[in-house]
Design an enzyme around this catalytic site. Structure first.
Site, PDB file in Angstrom:
ATOM      1  N   VAL A  72       0.841  -1.197   0.000  1.00 56.55           N
ATOM      2  CA  VAL A  72       0.000   0.000   0.000  1.00 56.55           C
ATOM      3  C   VAL A  72       0.875   1.246   0.000  1.00 56.55           C
ATOM      4  O   VAL A  72       1.883   1.305   0.706  1.00 56.55           O
ATOM      5  CB  VAL A  72      -0.902   0.014   1.262  1.00 56.55           C
ATOM      6  N   CYS A  73       0.483   2.241  -0.790  1.00 54.12           N
ATOM      7  CA  CYS A  73       1.132   3.558  -0.731  1.00 54.12           C
ATOM      8  C   CYS A  73       0.051   4.628  -0.875  1.00 54.12           C
ATOM      9  O   CYS A  73      -1.149   4.322  -0.843  1.00 54.12           O
ATOM     10  CB  CYS A  73       2.205   3.706  -1.815  1.00 54.12           C
ATOM     11  N   ALA A  74       0.448   5.868  -1.047  1.00 55.23           N
ATOM     12  CA  ALA A  74      -0.529   6.957  -1.072  1.00 55.23           C
ATOM     13  C   ALA A  74      -1.375   6.946  -2.337  1.00 55.23           C
ATOM     14  O   ALA A  74      -2.605   7.061  -2.286  1.00 55.23           O
ATOM     15  CB  ALA A  74       0.181   8.296  -0.933  1.00 55.23           C
TER      16      ALA A  74
END
Length: 375
Positions: A72-74
């Site tokens: 997961v990232c932004a």
């Protein structure tokens, strides 16, 4: 090597089903600590992306092989690159499609009950921000309460069940998310209702929602009774639907109560908040099913992913409803409050119609958890 994209809807199902799941979050530590994907049986590893630019070898022994793994990232890009690096090392992983921005915007409709005339009520769970909105449906007509800015989801859902949206409500002037109520009303020619005491600075026309209003959906059998219940805002209004459901807005939650400070009026509104919770709500049937506008912690979700509880149960178990000493109550709701929502002043001005930020700016304003409660 290609890796699989996992949608927010698929992750939401894992939250609802309490599945074991492992999340590698490659955002900055402060962003992760402030706000993350929460699940009862989720495990986490937070390693900022920039620490993995030279390779993922050092974290391979920290990634389980017996659970599904999601990176997961932004916004998505960084998680794709890390997922590909892990895949090249022989691990099977997915990345979150659209990143935390998409997670913030996902709405999951859940049917929460039937109405006396054969209608039904749906709850739209915004799992990433803890926002809850509603659609009351009866005889081909629908009313929406506390809509988010992702308006197409409500429009498409109403279309899928052959319902015409005739009324749109906001229980109060929201400070943690941008309301989609006015946009939905404009697109459908529905009537838009807003409590007048919260609307003194709005720049648009609306129908004043006041205590004693009865609004009929689909004939004469469904009445949405407005109950003036100030405290979170000066205009906060609850709804009793079909003499069965209490839509409590941001006054009462399952595990907490509303905060009175988001318009800078905490000391002034404490008495209103206490009167709404300790007097007005006490006059209602304890059999009413409370449907709030937010949840605060993942534990508040029911087995089907919905958020609800009988009012009588909350009177017995919710700490905020059981503080006999008024000074202690005042202290709870005015001191040691959680941080205020991101950009809450801009969000309030947007909901008043004073400013009109573009979609990307609206996304930025809403990033992060909801912070409307005290417990």
């Amino acid at each position: 090597m290609t890796v699989n994209a996992m949608t927010s809807k698929e992750v939401t199902k894992k939250v609802f089903n309490k599945e074991p799941f492992f999340i590698l979050d490659v955002r900055n530590v402060s962003d992760f600590q402030d706000w993350k994907i929460e699940g009862e049986n989720f495990e986490y590893l937070n390693i900022p992306y920039f620490e993995l630019l030279d390779g993922v070898e050092e974290i391979l022994n920290k990634i389980p092989t017996d659970k599904e793994v999601l990176v997961v990232c932004a916004k998505e890009g960084s998680s794709v690159m890390v997922a590909e690096m892990l895949s090249e090392e022989g691990l099977t992983v997915s990345y979150l499609q659209g990143g935390m921005k998409a997670w913030s915007e996902h709405l999951e409709p859940v049917k929460v009950g039937d109405l006396k005339d054969g209608g039904e009520i749906y709850q739209f769970v915004r799992i990433g921000k803890g926002c809850l909105s509603y659609m009351v449906v009866s005889k081909g007509e629908a009313a929406i309460i506390d809509a988010t800015r992702m308006t197409d989801i409500y429009l498409n859902f109403a279309n899928s069940i052959n319902a015409t949206i005739t009324h749109v409500f906001d229980t109060h002037l929201h400070a943690d998310h941008i309301s989609g109520g006015r946009v939905i009303a404009e697109k459908t020619n529905a009537m838009y209702w807003l409590p007048p005491k919260d609307a003194t600075e709005v720049t648009f026309e609306y129908q004043p929602l006041e205590g004693g209003n009865d609004v009929t959906i689909g004939g004469t059998t469904i009445n949405i009774h407005a109950l003036y219940s100030p405290g979170h805002t000066i205009g906060s209004t609850s709804f009793v639907v079909d003499e069965k459901f209490l839509l409590s807005g941001d006054i009462l939650f399952i595990d907490s109560i509303g905060r009175p400070d988001l318009a800078g009026m905490a000391e002034d509104w404490v008495a209103d908040l206490r009167e709404s919770l300790y007097k007005r709500y006490r006059e209602l049937s304890e059999e009413l099913i409370v449907l709030p506008a937010h949840f605060m912690i993942i534990d508040e979700l029911n087995a089907d992913g919905s958020v609800s509880e009988k009012l009588g149960t909350l009177f017995a178990k919710n700490h905020g409803l059981n503080i006999a000493d008024e000074n202690e109550f005042r202290k709870l709701v005015t001191e040691n409050l959680p941080p205020q929502p991101n950009a809450y002043q801009e969000i309030r001005e947007t909901n008043m119609g004073k400013i009109n930020p573009d979609v990307e700016k609206q996304r930025e304003m809403e990033i992060g958890p909801n912070r409307c409660a005290v417990r």
